[in-house]
Design a protein around this motif. Structure first.
Motif, short mmCIF file in Angstrom:
data_model
loop_
_atom_site.label_atom_id
_atom_site.label_comp_id
_atom_site.label_asym_id
_atom_site.label_seq_id
_atom_site.Cartn_x
_atom_site.Cartn_y
_atom_site.Cartn_z
N MET A 225 0.84 -1.19 0.00
CA MET A 225 0.00 0.00 0.00
C MET A 225 0.88 1.24 0.00
O MET A 225 2.02 1.22 0.43
N GLY A 226 0.30 2.37 -0.43
CA GLY A 226 1.06 3.60 -0.57
C GLY A 226 1.11 4.43 0.69
O GLY A 226 0.31 4.26 1.61
N LYS A 227 2.08 5.34 0.71
CA LYS A 227 2.21 6.30 1.80
C LYS A 227 1.68 7.63 1.28
O LYS A 227 2.11 8.13 0.25
N VAL A 228 0.72 8.22 2.02
CA VAL A 228 0.01 9.41 1.59
C VAL A 228 0.06 10.46 2.69
O VAL A 228 -0.11 10.14 3.87
N VAL A 229 0.26 11.71 2.30
CA VAL A 229 0.13 12.85 3.21
C VAL A 229 -1.03 13.69 2.72
O VAL A 229 -1.07 14.05 1.53
N TYR B 149 -8.52 1.69 3.67
CA TYR B 149 -8.01 0.79 2.62
C TYR B 149 -6.57 0.36 2.89
O TYR B 149 -5.88 -0.11 2.01
N ARG B 150 -6.12 0.57 4.13
CA ARG B 150 -4.81 0.12 4.61
C ARG B 150 -3.62 0.89 4.05
O ARG B 150 -2.51 0.38 4.05
N HIS B 151 -3.85 2.08 3.54
CA HIS B 151 -2.73 2.92 3.15
C HIS B 151 -2.11 3.51 4.42
O HIS B 151 -2.79 3.69 5.43
N GLU B 152 -0.84 3.84 4.35
CA GLU B 152 -0.17 4.54 5.44
C GLU B 152 -0.43 6.02 5.21
O GLU B 152 0.11 6.62 4.28
N VAL B 153 -1.28 6.62 6.05
CA VAL B 153 -1.75 7.98 5.81
C VAL B 153 -1.37 8.89 6.97
O VAL B 153 -1.56 8.54 8.14
#
Length: 183
Positions: free
Chosen positions: A1-5, A46-50
């Motif tokens: 999963m992606g890392k989002v800010v 959705y299990r993204h690292e946010v």
């Protein structure tokens, strides 16, 4: 999963019961929310690292924001504290043909009063895949109009993809102001 800010102002929503007008209510329901915070929570589901970047007052409301976001798995490493108040908005819940109505009380909030980028861009965008911001943030002040552009450029320089929710709010600025390119 992606890392989002995600970056934006989270506020305290005070809403009426369904079909009750603000001028007639004796009770208001509270909830923390805002466009960018809602995106952060959805992506965390959705299990993204946010991570959520914002500024809240150093009081019980600011702590409530932190706990609210953490409850949904949103990281608050970039949630700054300080400033005078949390922005609020009042929502008259619509019913039937009558749409919901919103009254903003966000002027002078901790986030809106920020004049500089108080995050180190190297830290904010380190190993980040996507930077999400909305058209609400630059509508808050001339400083935020400039800071939004600076942060987008810093994110792009760090290799992030940009997610922009245009999200025009006529109660925050006019179409003419939104269309100006003075950044």
């Amino acid at each position: 999963m992606g890392k989002v800010v995600t970056l934006g102002e989270i506020m305290l929503r005070l809403s009426t019961d369904s079909g009750v007008r603000i001028a007639q209510t004796e009770n208001l329901h509270t909830h923390y929310g805002g466009g960018e915070a809602n995106v952060a929570i959805s992506l965390a589901n959705y299990r993204h690292e946010v991570y959520f970047a914002s500024k809240v007052p150093e009081n019980a409301l600011g702590e409530g924001v932190r706990k609210h976001l953490n409850r949904y798995g949103v990281r608050t490493d970039f949630l700054l504290t300080g400033g005078p108040r949390l922005g609020t908005y009042y929502m008259e819940t619509g019913i039937g043909e009558r749409a919901a109505s919103v009254i903003y009380d966000r002027a002078g909030s901790s986030f809106a009063l920020m004049t500089e980028n108080d995050w180190l861009s190297e830290d904010l965008f380190k190993n980040v895949d996507i930077f999400h911001v909305s058209g609400i943030t630059p509508a808050l002040s001339s400083h935020w109009k400039e800071n939004t552009v600076r942060l987008i450029k810093a994110a792009k320089s760090a290799g992030c993809k940009i997610s922009l929710d245009i999200n025009y709010r006529g109660k925050l600025w006019t179409q003419k102001e939104a269309g100006r390119n003075n950044c």
